[in-house]
Design a protein around this motif. Sequence first.
Motif, PDB file in Angstrom:
ATOM      1  N   LYS A   1     -11.337  -1.360   2.695  1.00  0.00           N
ATOM      2  CA  LYS A   1     -10.607  -0.996   3.897  1.00  0.00           C
ATOM      3  C   LYS A   1     -11.500  -0.733   5.104  1.00  0.00           C
ATOM      4  O   LYS A   1     -10.990  -0.412   6.179  1.00  0.00           O
TER       5      LYS A   1
ATOM      6  N   GLU B   1       6.836  -5.154   3.612  1.00  0.00           N
ATOM      7  CA  GLU B   1       5.942  -4.086   3.195  1.00  0.00           C
ATOM      8  C   GLU B   1       6.485  -3.456   1.916  1.00  0.00           C
ATOM      9  O   GLU B   1       7.688  -3.513   1.645  1.00  0.00           O
TER      10      GLU B   1
ATOM     11  N   HIS C   1       0.367   4.112   1.255  1.00  0.00           N
ATOM     12  CA  HIS C   1       0.197   4.983   2.421  1.00  0.00           C
ATOM     13  C   HIS C   1       0.833   4.324   3.644  1.00  0.00           C
ATOM     14  O   HIS C   1       0.333   3.320   4.162  1.00  0.00           O
ATOM     15  N   ARG C   2       1.935   4.905   4.090  1.00  0.00           N
ATOM     16  CA  ARG C   2       2.680   4.312   5.198  1.00  0.00           C
ATOM     17  C   ARG C   2       1.843   4.199   6.459  1.00  0.00           C
ATOM     18  O   ARG C   2       1.911   3.188   7.177  1.00  0.00           O
ATOM     19  N   MET C   3       1.046   5.215   6.755  1.00  0.00           N
ATOM     20  CA  MET C   3       0.243   5.186   7.970  1.00  0.00           C
ATOM     21  C   MET C   3      -0.787   4.063   7.927  1.00  0.00           C
ATOM     22  O   MET C   3      -1.080   3.438   8.947  1.00  0.00           O
ATOM     23  N   PHE C   4      -1.321   3.791   6.731  1.00  0.00           N
ATOM     24  CA  PHE C   4      -2.278   2.689   6.624  1.00  0.00           C
ATOM     25  C   PHE C   4      -1.569   1.361   6.866  1.00  0.00           C
ATOM     26  O   PHE C   4      -2.082   0.498   7.585  1.00  0.00           O
ATOM     27  N   ARG C   5      -0.379   1.194   6.285  1.00  0.00           N
ATOM     28  CA  ARG C   5       0.367  -0.047   6.516  1.00  0.00           C
ATOM     29  C   ARG C   5       0.670  -0.229   8.002  1.00  0.00           C
ATOM     30  O   ARG C   5       0.571  -1.345   8.534  1.00  0.00           O
ATOM     31  N   THR C   6       1.021   0.881   8.662  1.00  0.00           N
ATOM     32  CA  THR C   6       1.304   0.812  10.094  1.00  0.00           C
ATOM     33  C   THR C   6       0.074   0.366  10.867  1.00  0.00           C
ATOM     34  O   THR C   6       0.158  -0.450  11.792  1.00  0.00           O
ATOM     35  N   GLY C   7      -1.085   0.901  10.480  1.00  0.00           N
ATOM     36  CA  GLY C   7      -2.328   0.527  11.146  1.00  0.00           C
ATOM     37  C   GLY C   7      -2.686  -0.935  10.950  1.00  0.00           C
ATOM     38  O   GLY C   7      -3.107  -1.622  11.896  1.00  0.00           O
TER      39      GLY C   7
ATOM     40  N   GLN D   1      -0.570  -3.342  10.234  1.00  0.00           N
ATOM     41  CA  GLN D   1       0.426  -4.102  10.978  1.00  0.00           C
ATOM     42  C   GLN D   1       0.051  -4.197  12.452  1.00  0.00           C
ATOM     43  O   GLN D   1       0.129  -5.272  13.063  1.00  0.00           O
TER      44      GLN D   1
ATOM     45  N   ASP E   1       0.868  -1.181   0.000  1.00  0.00           N
ATOM     46  CA  ASP E   1       0.000   0.000   0.000  1.00  0.00           C
ATOM     47  C   ASP E   1       0.904   1.230   0.000  1.00  0.00           C
ATOM     48  O   ASP E   1       1.937   1.239   0.682  1.00  0.00           O
TER      49      ASP E   1
END
Length: 244
Positions: A136, A60, A36-42, A44, A34
């Motif tokens: 999502k 990632e 969007h880093r923040m989405f990947r963090t979420g 995860q 993805d």
Amino acid sequence: MSSDDAQQGQAPQSGADQAGAAGEERTVRVVLVDDHRMFRTGVQAEIGVTERTRVEVVGEAADVDQAVTVITATRPEVVLLDVHLPGGGGVEVLRRSATMMADPERPVRFLALSVSDAAEDVIGVIRGGARGYVTKTITGTDLVNAIFRVADGDAVFSPRLAGFVLDAFASTDAPPVDEALDCLTQREREVLRLIARGYAYKEVGKQLFISVKTVESHVSAVLRKLQLSNRSELTRWAAARRLV
């Protein structure tokens, strides 16, 4: 998205519960793709607590090239794939991962996870080889369930998105494959849609993170492949296929 988005009538069951039911602590290895880093963090944080979810996030990626590199290096069981990515989109990742998907011993399976619920996006990635498509808004529990089901070879859709796929392949109004459209690369399709919607070359470049010169090259390739003469003809061609 409700729990039946991923379960379709089955009672919710976590990945750990599924593993326990099989008499073993099975873990599914996953790559997140993805931009969007923040989405990947979420994601995860939601699914990557392996001792609880039995899902191990092993890599990632934020664009097509990164995705192919990470997937090739880690060979996960499931890839959570966004549809719209810099470098050609999710369909391009699928195209470049075809050999890994077809591996009879260690197949890599793809589950689209996108904000988009557009029929063309759903159909595009399914035709590309994805085993399912969820949006999502899915809950963490349902996403874990979907991951385990896709790892087992099942197809997973929310009910409405499954309808898109059934309609597309059952329709008698049009052939399931548009040969003219299929001759275009994923990036050429993205450029085509934006140009047909009236975007200037500079705006297209900004949307797709590419240079104006690259946009011009893609437009030239699209016109040549579709045997069209100018932007007006391209717009009419796209409108006739409901691409805009």
